[in-house]
Design a protein around this motif. Structure first.
Motif, mmCIF file in Angstrom:
data_model
loop_
_atom_site.group_PDB
_atom_site.id
_atom_site.type_symbol
_atom_site.label_atom_id
_atom_site.label_comp_id
_atom_site.label_asym_id
_atom_site.label_seq_id
_atom_site.Cartn_x
_atom_site.Cartn_y
_atom_site.Cartn_z
ATOM 1 N N TRP A 89 22.374 -5.193 -20.269
ATOM 2 C CA TRP A 89 22.302 -6.623 -19.964
ATOM 3 C C TRP A 89 21.868 -6.853 -18.517
ATOM 4 C CZ3 TRP A 89 26.525 -4.484 -22.678
ATOM 5 C CH2 TRP A 89 26.470 -4.715 -24.059
ATOM 6 N N GLY A 90 22.404 -6.077 -17.604
ATOM 7 C CA GLY A 90 21.953 -6.169 -16.224
ATOM 8 C C GLY A 90 20.505 -5.764 -16.080
ATOM 9 N N TRP A 91 20.115 -4.699 -16.754
ATOM 10 C CA TRP A 91 18.731 -4.231 -16.674
ATOM 11 C C TRP A 91 17.758 -5.200 -17.338
ATOM 12 C CZ3 TRP A 91 15.865 -0.738 -14.184
ATOM 13 C CH2 TRP A 91 16.545 0.162 -13.353
ATOM 14 N N ARG A 92 18.195 -5.870 -18.394
ATOM 15 C CA ARG A 92 17.315 -6.859 -19.022
ATOM 16 C C ARG A 92 16.927 -7.935 -18.003
ATOM 17 N NH1 ARG A 92 19.649 -10.793 -23.610
ATOM 18 N NH2 ARG A 92 20.821 -11.456 -21.759
ATOM 19 N N ALA A 93 17.906 -8.451 -17.257
ATOM 20 C CA ALA A 93 17.613 -9.495 -16.274
ATOM 21 C C ALA A 93 16.704 -8.975 -15.171
ATOM 22 C CB ALA A 93 18.918 -10.018 -15.679
ATOM 23 N N VAL A 125 22.273 7.358 -14.282
ATOM 24 C CA VAL A 125 23.015 7.607 -15.518
ATOM 25 C C VAL A 125 24.516 7.734 -15.261
ATOM 26 C CG1 VAL A 125 22.733 10.127 -15.436
ATOM 27 C CG2 VAL A 125 23.047 8.989 -17.638
ATOM 28 N N CYS A 126 24.916 8.192 -14.084
ATOM 29 C CA CYS A 126 26.330 8.356 -13.776
ATOM 30 C C CYS A 126 27.002 7.053 -13.372
ATOM 31 C CB CYS A 126 26.507 9.397 -12.668
ATOM 32 S SG CYS A 126 25.946 11.055 -13.120
ATOM 33 N N ALA A 127 26.236 5.953 -13.391
ATOM 34 C CA ALA A 127 26.784 4.653 -13.008
ATOM 35 C C ALA A 127 26.593 3.582 -14.056
ATOM 36 C CB ALA A 127 26.160 4.180 -11.683
ATOM 37 N N LEU A 128 25.446 3.536 -14.718
ATOM 38 C CA LEU A 128 25.086 2.362 -15.523
ATOM 39 C C LEU A 128 25.795 2.300 -16.867
ATOM 40 C CD1 LEU A 128 23.000 3.312 -17.966
ATOM 41 C CD2 LEU A 128 21.353 3.355 -16.117
ATOM 42 N N GLY A 129 26.475 3.405 -17.257
ATOM 43 C CA GLY A 129 27.152 3.432 -18.548
ATOM 44 C C GLY A 129 27.009 4.742 -19.281
ATOM 45 N N GLY A 130 26.488 5.761 -18.590
ATOM 46 C CA GLY A 130 26.355 7.076 -19.194
ATOM 47 C C GLY A 130 25.069 7.244 -19.975
ATOM 48 N N ILE A 131 24.980 8.359 -20.686
ATOM 49 C CA ILE A 131 23.767 8.687 -21.433
ATOM 50 C C ILE A 131 23.511 7.677 -22.543
ATOM 51 C CG2 ILE A 131 22.713 10.409 -22.954
ATOM 52 C CD1 ILE A 131 24.311 12.535 -21.304
#
Length: 390
Positions: A258-262, A276-282
C-alpha cells in the motif's frame, strides 16, 4: 509441523571508528537476527532492518507481540501467517518497526519452506533469471572530521573500492549543498571517467537544496541520486525526477504494497529500492516487485545488514524478472557495504566471501544454492555478540 519458538538475536560490537550518514553518526555495528523453531527440528533464519535501540525495540515486538500470534501455526502457511500478523497489527503500525519485525519472521518462514522442500529460495520463488549478479561497493561514509579531510578521504576510498573489483560504488552526502558537491567531485576524481558511482543523501535536503545539488552534480555524471528528500515528500520526488538529468532513486523506508502503490503512482522514481528486511519480508517484497514492474520501474534492492540479509537479496536478485527484457536487458546489482562488518563477514559457518568473489569474478557474485537461504549462522558467534538479554 508447528512453530514452537521465535527468538530475536540482537548482535552488537564497537566499531573501530565512527560511521555516519546525513542523520547521525554511530559507534556500534548492530544486527537483528530472527530464529523460528519448529517441532520437527527445522529452523529458519531471518533479519529485521533497524539498528541500535531500534533493534532492541523490534526484539520486543518479535518475541512479545508477534510470537504469541503464531505459536502452533504451520510455518508452511506463511501467507496466512503474514496476513494474520499484519491484520492484528494494522491498528498499531502499518509502517515502521512493526513491519520491520514482521519482515524478519517472514524471511525465516521462507527459509524453513526451502529446507522442507529441499530447494533454494530462488527456486521457491520461480527460478533464476541469472546465475550471478554484479555487486557495487558502498563506502565513503561521513565521519566527524573537517570537510577538507572528508574530501581527501572520499577520493582515496572511491579509488580503493574501484581497485577491489567492484564495477560501481556509492557515496554518502549530507554536510550541506555546497560541501556535498565537493564530496561528489572528489569521488569522480577518485574513480576517473566512465566509472559508475551513485550519491546517497538519506533524505537530507529540502526540495530546493536537492535541486541545487542535483544540478551541480550533472558535470560529474553520477548514475543515481538516492533519497534526496524526505520519503513522505512524493511531490518533491516527482518534481526532481521531471527536472533533473540524474536518475532519482529511493524507497528503502517505504513499507508494504500500500505504501509502495502510493509512491509508484506519484511517478517520482527512476529506480526503486525496496528493503526486504523492512517492508514486510519476502512475501510482501514479491508483491512490491510486481507493483514496481507494473509501473515499469526497475528495481535495485536496498541491502544493509548481516550475511542473512545479503544471502536473502542474492536469491531475490537472481529471481527478479528482467525489465523490460531483451537480448541485453537492464540488470540489477547487489548493494554491498564495504565498511567494517563482522556480522556480514564472520557470521556464517561458510562465509559468502563477497569481496573475494568480486575480486576474482570480474565484479560478480554467485547465488547460494543450498536449501532455503542456503546459509548456516554460527551459534557460538551469535552467543558471543548477542546483547538482547543485557
Amino acid at each position: 509441523m508447528k512453530i514452537i519458538k521465535i527468538t530475536s538475536h540482537v548482535l552488537s560490537y564497537d566499531l573501530p571508528e565512527p560511521l555516519g550518514y546525513s542523520q547521525q553518526y554511530y559507534h556500534k555495528r548492530t544486527a537483528h537476527l530472527v530464529e523460528v523453531e519448529t517441532d520437527e527440528g527445522i529452523t529458519g533464519w531471518g533479519e529485521c532492518f533497524g539498528a541500535g535501540t531500534i533493534a532492541l525495540g523490534n526484539k520486543a515486538i518479535v518475541e512479545k507481540v508477534i510470537q504469541p500470534m503464531v505459536l502452533g501455526m504451520n510455518p508452511m502457511d506463511r501467507d496466512a501467517i503474514w496476513h494474520r500478523i499484519y491484520n492484528l497489527l494494522r491498528d498499531h503500525g502499518q509502517k515502521g518497526m512493526p513491519m520491520q519485525s514482521l519482515s524478519g519472521v517472514d524471511i525465516a518462514l521462507w527459509d524453513i519452506a526451502g529446507k522442507v522442500a529441499g530447494l533454494p529460495l530462488h527456486q521457491l520463488i520461480g527460478g533464476k533469471h541469472r546465475d550471478r549478479v554484479q555487486a557495487y561497493g558502498y563506502g565513503m561514509m561521513l565521519r566527524p572530521e573537517s570537510v577538507d579531510s572528508l574530501v581527501a578521504r572520499f577520493q582515496d576510498e572511491a579509488a580503493s573500492i574501484k581497485s577491489m573489483g567492484f564495477k560501481a560504488t556509492k557515496m554518502k552526502v549530507g554536510l550541506g549543498p555546497k560541501d556535498d558537491v565537493r564530496l561528489i567531485e572528489a569521488v569522480r576524481k577518485g574513480v576517473g571517467d566512465d566509472y559508475k558511482f551513485m550519491v546517497d543523501a538519506n533524505h537530507a535536503y529540502t526540495t530546493s537544496d536537492a535541486f541545487y545539488v542535483g544540478r551541480a552534480m550533472e558535470e560529474f555524471d553520477p548514475y543515481w541520486f538516492e533519497e534526496p528528500v524526505a520519503p513522505e515528500d512524493y511531490d518533491g520526488y516527482r518534481e526532481l525526477r521531471q527536472s533533473l538529468k540524474v536518475n532519482i532513486s529511493g524507497g528503502e523506508v517505504e513499507f508494504s504494497r500500500w505504501g509502495w502503490r502510493a509512491l509508484l503512482e506519484a511517478r517520482g522514481l527512476d529506480i526503486a529500492q525496496p528493503e526486504v528486511c523492512a517492508l514486510g519480508g519476502i512475501s510482501e517484497y514479491l508483491r512490491v516487485l510486481a507493483l514496481c514492474h507494473a509501473h515499469f520501474t526497475p528495481v535495485v534492492n536496498h541491502v544493509w545488514g548481516s550475511a542473512v540479509a545479503v544471502a536473502t537479496n542474492l536469491h531475490l536478485l537472481a529471481a527478479m524478472p528482467p525489465l523490460p527484457g531483451g537480448l541485453f536487458p537492464w540488470e540489477p546489482m547487489l548493494e554491498f557495504d564495504t565498511t567494517d562488518n563482522k556480522f556480514r563477514d564472520d557470521l556464517l559457518t561458510e562465509p559468502l566471501n563477497i569481496q573475494g568473489q568480486v575480486a576474482s569474478n570480474d565484479g560478480f557474485v554467485a547465488i547460494p544454492d543450498g536449501p532455503g537461504l542456503g546459509i548456516t549462522p554460527d551459534r557460538d558467534f551469535i552467543r558471543h555478540f548477542d546483547i538482547g538479554n543485557a
